[in-house]
Motif scaffolding. Structure first.
Motif, short mmCIF file in Angstrom:
data_model
loop_
_atom_site.label_atom_id
_atom_site.label_comp_id
_atom_site.label_asym_id
_atom_site.label_seq_id
_atom_site.Cartn_x
_atom_site.Cartn_y
_atom_site.Cartn_z
N HIS A 1 27.13 27.12 45.78
CA HIS A 1 27.73 27.89 44.68
C HIS A 1 29.03 27.23 44.26
CE1 HIS A 1 25.09 31.18 45.99
NE2 HIS A 1 25.40 31.81 44.87
N TYR A 2 29.36 27.39 43.00
CA TYR A 2 30.71 27.10 42.54
C TYR A 2 31.51 28.38 42.67
CZ TYR A 2 29.19 22.79 40.17
OH TYR A 2 28.69 21.55 39.87
N ILE A 3 32.77 28.24 43.06
CA ILE A 3 33.70 29.35 42.98
C ILE A 3 34.49 29.15 41.70
CG2 ILE A 3 35.66 30.55 44.01
CD1 ILE A 3 34.74 29.47 46.75
N TYR A 4 34.24 30.01 40.74
CA TYR A 4 35.03 30.06 39.52
C TYR A 4 36.16 31.05 39.77
CZ TYR A 4 31.93 27.54 36.32
OH TYR A 4 31.22 26.57 35.67
N ALA A 5 37.36 30.75 39.30
CA ALA A 5 38.49 31.65 39.54
C ALA A 5 39.49 31.60 38.40
CB ALA A 5 39.19 31.27 40.85
N VAL A 6 40.25 32.67 38.31
CA VAL A 6 41.41 32.71 37.43
C VAL A 6 42.49 33.52 38.13
CG1 VAL A 6 40.70 34.76 36.09
CG2 VAL A 6 42.23 33.08 35.06
N GLN A 7 43.69 33.01 38.08
CA GLN A 7 44.86 33.71 38.61
C GLN A 7 45.41 34.62 37.51
OE1 GLN A 7 45.95 33.22 41.76
NE2 GLN A 7 44.57 31.52 42.19
N ARG A 8 46.04 35.71 37.91
CA ARG A 8 46.65 36.61 36.92
C ARG A 8 47.59 35.83 36.01
NH1 ARG A 8 50.25 39.68 39.52
NH2 ARG A 8 48.61 40.68 40.71
N SER A 9 48.37 34.93 36.57
CA SER A 9 49.34 34.16 35.77
C SER A 9 48.67 33.23 34.77
CB SER A 9 50.26 33.36 36.69
OG SER A 9 49.49 32.45 37.46
N GLU A 10 47.41 32.87 35.00
CA GLU A 10 46.69 31.96 34.10
C GLU A 10 45.86 32.68 33.05
OE1 GLU A 10 45.72 28.60 37.52
OE2 GLU A 10 44.24 30.13 37.04
N SER A 11 45.61 33.97 33.27
CA SER A 11 44.70 34.70 32.40
C SER A 11 45.28 34.84 31.00
CB SER A 11 44.42 36.10 32.96
OG SER A 11 43.56 36.79 32.10
N GLN B 1 37.56 41.72 34.26
CA GLN B 1 38.66 40.82 34.61
C GLN B 1 39.99 41.45 34.25
OE1 GLN B 1 38.17 36.76 33.26
NE2 GLN B 1 40.37 36.47 33.09
N GLU B 2 40.11 42.00 33.06
CA GLU B 2 41.35 42.67 32.65
C GLU B 2 41.68 43.81 33.60
OE1 GLU B 2 41.29 44.04 28.58
OE2 GLU B 2 40.17 42.28 27.97
N TYR B 3 40.67 44.59 33.96
CA TYR B 3 40.85 45.73 34.85
C TYR B 3 41.36 45.25 36.21
CZ TYR B 3 39.67 50.10 37.27
OH TYR B 3 39.70 51.26 38.00
N ALA B 4 40.75 44.21 36.75
CA ALA B 4 41.15 43.69 38.05
C ALA B 4 42.59 43.18 38.04
CB ALA B 4 40.21 42.58 38.50
N LEU B 5 42.94 42.43 37.00
CA LEU B 5 44.26 41.80 36.95
C LEU B 5 45.36 42.76 36.51
CD1 LEU B 5 43.24 38.36 35.40
CD2 LEU B 5 43.57 38.92 37.82
N ASN B 6 45.04 43.66 35.56
CA ASN B 6 46.07 44.53 34.98
C ASN B 6 46.18 45.89 35.65
OD1 ASN B 6 46.59 42.51 33.11
ND2 ASN B 6 45.19 43.36 31.61
N VAL B 7 45.06 46.48 36.03
CA VAL B 7 45.08 47.82 36.61
C VAL B 7 45.11 47.75 38.14
CG1 VAL B 7 43.83 50.02 36.78
CG2 VAL B 7 43.94 48.80 34.59
N LEU B 8 44.22 46.95 38.72
CA LEU B 8 44.17 46.82 40.18
C LEU B 8 45.25 45.88 40.71
CD1 LEU B 8 40.30 46.60 40.72
CD2 LEU B 8 41.78 48.64 40.78
#
Length: 179
Positions: A158-168, A113-120
């Motif tokens: 399925h449930y879609i679980y999500a987090v926005q970068r601004s919410e992380s 998650q960190e990699y996706a939001l911070n690096v990608l």
């Protein structure tokens, strides 16, 4: 190595990981939320699919390796999924049954998650989780993902679980290296 956490390395899968991943993906109990456990040929195709993802997208599910032993105990990573007609970056994970309930999935998924939001620089990440899959739901919730929608994905609820970068709220605790 793609990512490093306190107890794990995440690296690209290779065909030499087939036997270790078969212990995870071929286990009926661990794969009870999939249509069926994988056989050897399915695991080989799984590895090939992720190797194509590495080449095409620079990401995929990566082998989850214990630092202390070098043993592959599962996989975790990021995969582009088609969800209701648009592409979503999903965090996925599988841990060998004898290594479950030790926080490895949460630790690895947090690093992804960190990699996706911070690096990608992804604006959001998701996890597609069947409603009855309580262990995976707990992993997502521990990492701050919330149910945003219910969907039929591959003809299964399925449930879609999500987090926005601004919410992380995750702090950067992982070491990232180039794929």
């Amino acid at each position: 190595m793609i990512l490093e956490t306190q107890r794990l390395f995440l690296r690209e899968m290779t065909l030499s990981d087939l036997d270790a991943l078969l212990l995870v993906l071929g286990d009926a109990e661990s794969m009870r939320y999939y249509p069926k456990p994988f056989d050897r040929e399915m695991v080989e195709k799984w590895i090939d699919w992720h190797r194509r993802n590495y080449a095409q997208h620079g990401l995929g599910l990566w082998a989850m390796v214990l630092k202390t032993t070098g043993e592959v105990i599962g996989d975790c990573g990021l995969v582009w999924q088609d969800v209701e007609g648009h592409q979503e970056l999903e965090i996925g994970y599988h841990v060998r049954r004898d290594q479950q309930m030790q926080g490895y999935a949460t630790e690895a998924a947090s690093a992804c998650q960190e990699y996706a939001l911070n690096v990608l620089d992804s604006a959001r990440v998701i996890s597609l989780i069947r409603p009855e899959n309580i262990p995976s739901r707990r992993v997502a919730e521990k990492n701050g993902l919330k149910i945003v929608q219910e969907t039929l994905w591959r003809d299964i609820p399925h449930y879609i679980y999500a987090v926005q970068r601004s919410e992380s709220k995750l702090l950067t605790t992982s070491n990232f290296s180039e794929a």
